[in-house]
Design a protein around this motif. Sequence first.
Motif, PDB file in Angstrom:
ATOM      1  N   GLN A 252      64.257  17.742 -53.652  1.00  0.00           N
ATOM      2  CA  GLN A 252      64.662  16.379 -53.309  1.00  0.00           C
ATOM      3  C   GLN A 252      64.507  15.442 -54.501  1.00  0.00           C
ATOM      4  O   GLN A 252      65.344  14.565 -54.736  1.00  0.00           O
ATOM      5  CB  GLN A 252      63.825  15.871 -52.124  1.00  0.00           C
ATOM      6  N   PHE A 253      63.436  15.629 -55.275  1.00  0.00           N
ATOM      7  CA  PHE A 253      63.257  14.835 -56.494  1.00  0.00           C
ATOM      8  C   PHE A 253      64.435  15.044 -57.448  1.00  0.00           C
ATOM      9  O   PHE A 253      64.988  14.098 -58.005  1.00  0.00           O
ATOM     10  CB  PHE A 253      61.968  15.239 -57.208  1.00  0.00           C
ATOM     11  N   VAL A 254      64.801  16.299 -57.660  1.00  0.00           N
ATOM     12  CA  VAL A 254      65.892  16.621 -58.590  1.00  0.00           C
ATOM     13  C   VAL A 254      67.190  15.963 -58.131  1.00  0.00           C
ATOM     14  O   VAL A 254      67.911  15.339 -58.929  1.00  0.00           O
ATOM     15  CB  VAL A 254      66.082  18.150 -58.713  1.00  0.00           C
ATOM     16  N   ALA A 255      67.488  16.099 -56.847  1.00  0.00           N
ATOM     17  CA  ALA A 255      68.733  15.546 -56.320  1.00  0.00           C
ATOM     18  C   ALA A 255      68.760  14.021 -56.459  1.00  0.00           C
ATOM     19  O   ALA A 255      69.788  13.431 -56.821  1.00  0.00           O
ATOM     20  CB  ALA A 255      68.905  15.953 -54.859  1.00  0.00           C
ATOM     21  N   GLN A 256      67.628  13.382 -56.188  1.00  0.00           N
ATOM     22  CA  GLN A 256      67.554  11.922 -56.295  1.00  0.00           C
ATOM     23  C   GLN A 256      67.745  11.467 -57.728  1.00  0.00           C
ATOM     24  O   GLN A 256      68.482  10.499 -57.998  1.00  0.00           O
ATOM     25  CB  GLN A 256      66.210  11.441 -55.746  1.00  0.00           C
ATOM     26  N   ILE A 257      67.115  12.168 -58.684  1.00  0.00           N
ATOM     27  CA  ILE A 257      67.254  11.790 -60.095  1.00  0.00           C
ATOM     28  C   ILE A 257      68.711  11.957 -60.537  1.00  0.00           C
ATOM     29  O   ILE A 257      69.290  11.071 -61.185  1.00  0.00           O
ATOM     30  CB  ILE A 257      66.319  12.642 -60.982  1.00  0.00           C
ATOM     31  N   ALA A 258      69.302  13.089 -60.172  1.00  0.00           N
ATOM     32  CA  ALA A 258      70.688  13.354 -60.567  1.00  0.00           C
ATOM     33  C   ALA A 258      71.637  12.310 -59.993  1.00  0.00           C
ATOM     34  O   ALA A 258      72.526  11.805 -60.692  1.00  0.00           O
ATOM     35  CB  ALA A 258      71.097  14.759 -60.115  1.00  0.00           C
TER      36      ALA A 258
END
Length: 441
Positions: free
Chosen positions: A298-304
Motif C-alpha cells: 500500500q505504501f508503494v502504491a500510494q507513493i507511485a
Amino acid sequence: MKLELGNFYVKDIVFGEKTCYADGILTINKEEALAVVKEDEHITEADIVIAKPGDSIRMVPVKEVIEPRHRVGGGPVFPGVTGDLMQSGNGRTLALKDCCITVVGKHWGGFQDGVIDMSGEGAKYTYYSQLKNIVLVGDTDEEFERHEQQKKNRALRWAGMRLAEYIGSIVADIEPEEVQTYELEPVTKRSKEVNDLPSVVLVLQPQSQMEEMGYNDLVYGWDCNHMVPTFMHPNEVLDGAMISGSFMPCSSKWSTYDFQNYPMIRRLYEEHGKTLNFIGVIMSNLNVALEQKERAAQFVAQIAKSLGADSAIVAEEGYGNPDADFIACIVALEDAGVKTIGLTNECTGRDGASQPLVTLDSKANAIVSCGNVSELIKLPPMETVIGELQALARDGLSGGWEGDEILGSSVKEDGSIIMENNSMFCGDRVVGWSTKTMVEY
C-alpha cells in the motif's frame, strides 16, 4: 542530482611492484592489496588471484562481487558502510570497468553462496564470467557461523569493499576515458515535453526478510529490514548507497556490482525524455508476515500514485516467500491505476512443472521471467578451483547437495558437478542483464 561516472576500461590485469593503471593495464601490488584486506583482524588467511574470461577456472563458494571505484573529492565509495554517512548520487565517481572484485571463501560456504565458471558451459549462466576478476579468496575466525548453513560473511564482504576502494583509488588523479552523466530534474520541475510522456517508476524489492541484523541488504549502511518503502533518486543506487547482503539463494541475489551498474536503471535513463518520463526509484522492503507485506504494498502504491506514475516496473530479489510481496505490490499498483510489469525468476521445480511463484493473481498479467532456479546444470571439471569445490556439496549451498538417491553428490570424483541453477552466482540476473528466454510448449 547530477552524477558523473568516469570510466576506465581495463584491458588486462597483472601483478607488479606498484599498484597503478596505464594504457588499459591494471597492475596490482599483491602485498599492498593484501595488507588492505588484513586490516580486519578476523581475516586469518587471504590471497588474491586473477581470473580472466576463458580461463579454465571455477570459483566456489562465491560470496560477493564489487566494482572498484573512487569518489572524487573525498568520501567513501559506500557511504555509511566503508566510511562516514554522506549523500551519494552527486558529483563524480570513477569506475574501473570490465573488471570486478570477487570474494570467495577459501573453505566454508553457505546456502547463499554460489559458483562462477570462467569458461565452458557454465560461463554463459553468470555475467561475471565476462569480467576480469580480481579474486579475494580467504578465511576468517568467525567460528560461530562456520558450520551454520546461513552465514553473514561480514569480514570477507567488508574486505572486498576495502579492496574495491583501494584498487579504485589508483585512478584518482587520471582523466577518465569516458564520462557518463546521469541527471534527473526534480519531479515537479520537468518540462512540459517530458511531463507529457508516459511516466514510469522503478520499484525495487531488495532482500530484507531476516529479522536478525547482518544478513540483509543495506541502504546507506542501514539494514533494509528497518526500511519502509522510500522514494530514492536512481543515482543513489548507482553510486554506492546500496550494498548486497549475505541472505538469499545465490542465483536470485543482487550483488553490490549489480546495484552499482543496475541495467534497468540505465535503460530507463536512456529512454528518459525520448519515450518516457523516468520518475525515479521506490525502494521497498521484503517482509515475513502477511500484514507487513500488504502494508508495504500500500505504501508503494500510494507513493507511485502521488508521484503521478502512469506505469511501474517491479523487481524482486529472491523467490518463495518474497513472491507474496512481489505479487501484492503489483496488485496494489494495478488497483491504484498504475500499469505494472514484474521482473522475477521462477521456482518451477527440476521438471519445470510446479507453480512458478508462491502466490499469483490475475492482475499480475505482465511478468518477465528470468528463468527457473531449480533447473539442473551439469558442468565439466575445470583445471583450477579457487576456493573449495567440496563446499558446493558439503555446506548446503542452495543448489548443491551431498547426497541424492538418483543423482548422487553434486561434486563428482573427476571434479565435474551437477547442481541446480540456484547455485549460479547471481545467475538469474533479474536486475536486467538476463539473456534467458522462456519457451512455451
